[in-house]
Design an enzyme around this catalytic site. Structure first.
Site, mmCIF file in Angstrom:
data_model
loop_
_atom_site.group_PDB
_atom_site.id
_atom_site.type_symbol
_atom_site.label_atom_id
_atom_site.label_comp_id
_atom_site.label_asym_id
_atom_site.label_seq_id
_atom_site.Cartn_x
_atom_site.Cartn_y
_atom_site.Cartn_z
ATOM 1 N N SER A 712 -24.603 -30.844 11.459
ATOM 2 C CA SER A 712 -23.750 -30.770 10.274
ATOM 3 C C SER A 712 -22.437 -30.036 10.514
ATOM 4 O O SER A 712 -21.568 -30.046 9.642
ATOM 5 C CB SER A 712 -24.512 -30.073 9.140
ATOM 6 O OG SER A 712 -24.770 -28.727 9.458
ATOM 7 N N LYS A 755 -26.354 -24.897 0.764
ATOM 8 C CA LYS A 755 -24.982 -24.728 1.242
ATOM 9 C C LYS A 755 -24.003 -24.571 0.087
ATOM 10 O O LYS A 755 -23.081 -23.745 0.134
ATOM 11 C CB LYS A 755 -24.590 -25.927 2.114
ATOM 12 C CG LYS A 755 -25.391 -26.032 3.409
ATOM 13 C CD LYS A 755 -25.054 -27.300 4.170
ATOM 14 C CE LYS A 755 -25.862 -27.410 5.455
ATOM 15 N NZ LYS A 755 -25.569 -28.644 6.208
#
Length: 860
Positions: A712, A755
């Site tokens: 990511s 996140k």
């Protein structure tokens, strides 16, 4: 005779009347034999009977309660007391016609007529001779017929003599075997001179079926009658011999059973006398009572009784006595049929779960669904649930609350570090100190067959040369098989299908695929700051106040103080450390109270360090200003989401690339993919085509002691590289995540909720996310979703537009001039060309793999 009286009693139902045309003397059914055998024509009243055939010379009582039959008897008594007794062809006809009556009957003499108290009439009759009906002369008020009466001829011959002797000999044997006949019947048969009468008497004593007696009645020839009687006797003899054999066998079994019963009673008396002195006898009695009361299935009950018989026959000092006794103790201690009643009140279950746990709506909904299905289909399958989530989010305590909400017992076993298959299935009894597996032990502890069974830390199972515990769990967690779970120690099937299994795990990757396939996985996300605040207010602070002996009059904690503890003193996805820190605050206040300070403690955000000391955790914060070569990424950790800053520096060199900060292989490959994309897009980015040959690129991720890996960070590394190479500043108020491909596509990643929460905590309100991850934001609280600005992207071009400022410095645009050859000592030397960028990245990967690694991995 008594038998004839019984026969007469069975024929007490008398047909009332006749309904048919008369049969004349010229009827073809009558032959000339009637006259040649000495027939005498007579006119007699008729009395039809059912279920009996009266033979000549036999005496029988008849019970009459119908008017036509009474008139026939009265007519006979008025003349010569003679009446014709004839049998019906079918016993079910109550009003017979002449065709329903046999043609051959018996002329009888009425000996006595008595009126009974119930209104019926008892008539005692004696057979005289055979009578064949030729025609009916009267129909009402009773039947009257004309026919031939036959006297019994006194026929003598050697054949008849032989038949008579055979009949008597066989009849004597039958009278000894039969329980109905006695010696008196045989003596009377000896005193009968005429062979025909002997045959009639023996047939009457044997009481064969009605049709057989009627055939004997219609047989006028004495020799033929005797022959038929001998056949009947032989058949009766065979039946009696078979009966005697059966009775002997049954009696032998009964005698054996009585003998065993007698011996058992004696043994019971002896054991009762010894029970106060012999512990082995007392133990056997107690075990037998427990086995009978346990409610075992047939297979297990048979096994238990067999082992108990072995124990009873074994001396108490034998080495195997203790093993058998322990085995039977386990069998009788297990729950085989005892169960608790489920609470199926949806509102009660929902309220209790909400009272004990904040949030976790997915799990609560699943339990409500299970309860609804259980209510509609009580015999349906029980689900196998797996609660997956970071530590401290309440997985184990949720299992306990589910048990309380459903009204079930709760048991838990921890599988962390279990690496022996015998821990699950148990040891065989051949081993010293053998025990059942943990599952059977937990069922004994529960005491019921339907507990809530929590298998904690199932992701931390291990395997070695002693077997694979995960493979042993396959049977217990498979709804198709766990109704007959096999434990090596028990050696009998045990039903686990009624238990509600709940597994807990932090990660799913370490669970074997076949085991994971049997479970319904429910993921528990990490708590947000607001959720932690609510949990602290509702659960943690009251519990810690109670443990410390405090009350609300002694201490008050502000919400801002709790938030500061969450941010600066804990770093976790759950609330375990938060409760620990709150407990430290309570203990400090309790100490002050114990020292005599009576004023109320008011814990504010500014006073938190006075109770807990200096700040322990420093969360990653957003950059203070826009910079070149610095990009803010988002990462997922076991403690929730976090910000990660990626720094890239491009320095003059020969095309080398270096990655530092304990990055993993996947992250290195993402860096290589990002650099290849930049090279492919050099012209569009305003870079020289050979820029990579004149610079070295250094990619660094701070917090170098923490391992980092995952795809990511690809987008973030690409933006940081482009910023460093083009001298364009990155926006400090933008955070991003996503996987990059060589073509510049942005692919979805995991952990988006965590996140996004991390970005919100750090004050970054603009997020760049892969478009396919937008659906994951539905799990965010509404107030956080409204505060964030989400930019959904599919390609790197969209990321560049939103993440970079316009260039303020001159990028590396011009190609580098060709280096002049260096002349030394008459020889020309050309500088060594830079290594290809791919080799530099590979070399950097080899360098990083050579470093020692830690066990902790932070996945991006």
């Amino acid at each position: 005779m008594e038998s004839n009286r019984r026969a007469g009693r069975r024929s007490r139902h008398i047909a009332p009347s006749m309904e048919s045309d008369f049969i004349g003397l010229d009827d073809p059914r009558h032959g000339a034999d009637d006259h040649t055998l000495g027939g005498l024509i007579r006119d007699l009243p008729v009395l039809p009977v059912r279920n009996t055939v009266l033979l000549p010379h036999m005496v029988a009582p008849l019970f009459i309660d119908r008017e036509p039959a009474l008139k026939a008897v009265e007519a006979a008594m008025a003349v010569d007391h003679t009446i014709l007794i004839v049998a019906q062809r079918s016993e079910h006809i109550s009003d017979p016609v002449p065709q329903d009556i046999y043609e051959m009957g018996t002329e009888c003499v009425i000996s006595r007529v008595l009126k009974m108290p119930d209104g019926a009439t008892s008539v005692l009759v004696q057979g005289v001779r055979r009578f064949r009906i030729q025609r009916w002369t009267q129909r009402a008020p009773f039947g009257r017929v004309r026919g031939l009466a036959y006297d019994e001829p006194d026929t003598r011959s050697s054949q008849i003599e032989a038949l008579a002797r055979t009949a008597l000999r066989t009849f004597e044997a039958i009278s000894k075997l039969s329980q109905r006949l006695n010696e008196e019947a045989y003596i009377q048969a000896l005193n009968i001179d005429r062979p025909g009468a002997l045959a009639d008497y023996i047939v009457a004593q044997l009481e064969p079926p009605i049709q057989v007696r009627q055939d004997i009645l219609e047989t006028l020839d004495p020799a033929d009658r005797l022959r038929r009687t001998v056949v009947l006797l032989q058949r009766e003899m065979t039946v009696l011999e078979m009966e005697r054999k059966i009775q002997d066998d049954v009696q032998q079994e009964v005698d054996q059973g009585q003998r065993e019963y007698f011996l058992r009673e004696q043994m019971r008396v002896i054991q009762r006398e010894l029970s106060g002195h012999d512990p082995a006898v007392r133990d056997a009695q107690e075990l037998r009572a427990k086995i009978e009361a346990a409610g075992m299935p047939p297979e297990s009950l048979e096994k238990a009784l067999h082992e108990l018989e072995r124990l009873e026959a074994m001396p108490s000092m034998a080495p195997e006595y203790g093993v058998l006794r322990g085995y039977l103790d386990w069998l009788t201690a297990l729950p085989w049929s005892l169960r608790t009643q489920d609470h199926l009140d949806r509102r009660r279950v929902s309220d209790l779960l909400d009272e004990r746990h904040y949030g976790l709506q997915k799990v609560k909904d699943r339990i409500i669904e299970y309860m609804a299905v259980r209510k509609l289909a009580p015999e349906g399958r029980t689900p196998i649930l797996c609660l997956a989530g970071p530590p401290g989010v309440g997985k184990t305590s949720l299992g306990r609350s589910i048990a309380e909400a459903l009204g079930r017992k709760f048991v838990r076993i921890s599988l962390g570090g279990v690496r022996d298959e015998a821990e699950i299935r148990g040891h065989r009894r051949t081993y010293v100190g053998a025990l059942p597996g943990r599952i059977i032990q937990a069922m004994k502890q529960a005491g019921v067959v339907n507990p809530v069974f929590v298998l904690d830390e199932i992701d931390k199972l291990a395997s070695d040369f002693r077997g694979d515990p995960a493979a042993a769990l396959l049977e217990a967690l498979d709804p198709e098989q766990n109704n007959s779970f096999s434990d090596h120690y028990l050696e009998v099937p045990y039903d686990l299908s009624q238990a509600l299994f709940i597994m807990t795990a932090n990660v799913l990757d370490t669970i074997p695929a076949p085991l994971r396939d049997r479970m319904e996985v429910i993921e528990l996300p990490s708590y947000t700051e607001e959720e932690k605040l609510h949990i602290a207010r509702r659960f943690l602070i009251p519990r810690q106040m109670t443990d410390a002996g405090l009350s609300s009059t002694r201490i008050e904690i502000d919400d801002d103080a709790v938030r500061r503890i969450i941010r600066e003193y804990t770093y976790e996805a759950g609330v375990r450390n938060l409760e620990r820190e709150l407990g430290a605050v309570m203990r400090r206040v309790a100490r002050r109270v114990a020292e005599g300070r009576r004023h109320k403690a008011h814990v504010t955000a500014q006073r938190v360090p006075a109770y807990l000391g200096q700040q322990k955790h420093f969360p990653t914060e957003a950059e203070e200003r826009d910079e070149v070569g610095v990009a803010t990424g988002l990462a997922w950790t076991a403690a929730g989401g976090d910000l990660t800053t990626i720094e890239v520096m491009a320095v003059p060199g020969h095309g080398a690339i270096m990655l530092t900060g304990r990055v993993g292989d996947v992250m290195k490959e993402s860096a290589q993919a990002a650099l290849t994309y930049i090279r492919a897009r050099a012209d569009a980015l305003g870079l020289a085509p050979d820029f990579y040959e004149r610079v070295d690129i250094h990619v660094h991720l701070p917090a170098a002691s923490i391992p980092k890996d995952g795809p990511s960070a690809g987008v973030t590394m690409a933006i940081a590289m482009i910023s460093a190479l083009t001298s364009r500043e990155t926006r400090r108020d933008v955070a991003m995540t996503g996987e990059i491909t060589l073509r510049g596509r942005v692919l979805p990643v995991g952990g988006v909720k965590e996140k996004a929460l991390a970005a919100h905590r750090a004050g970054i309100l603009t997020l760049i996310l892969p478009r396919r991850n937008i659906k994951d934001l539905d799990e965010l609280p509404a107030e956080i979703r409204e505060a964030l600005t989400i930019i959904a992207v599919d390609t790197m071009d969209e990321v560049l537009t939103n993440a970079l400022r316009e260039p303020v410095r001159r990028p590396m645009l011009e190609p580098a001039p060709e280096p002049a050859p260096h002349v030394s000592g008459g020889l020309a030397h050309t500088p060594r060309p830079a290594r290809p960028l791919g080799e530099a990245i590979a070399a950097a990967g080899r360098l990083e793999r050579a470093r020692p690694q830690r066990d902790v991995i932070v996945a991006g």
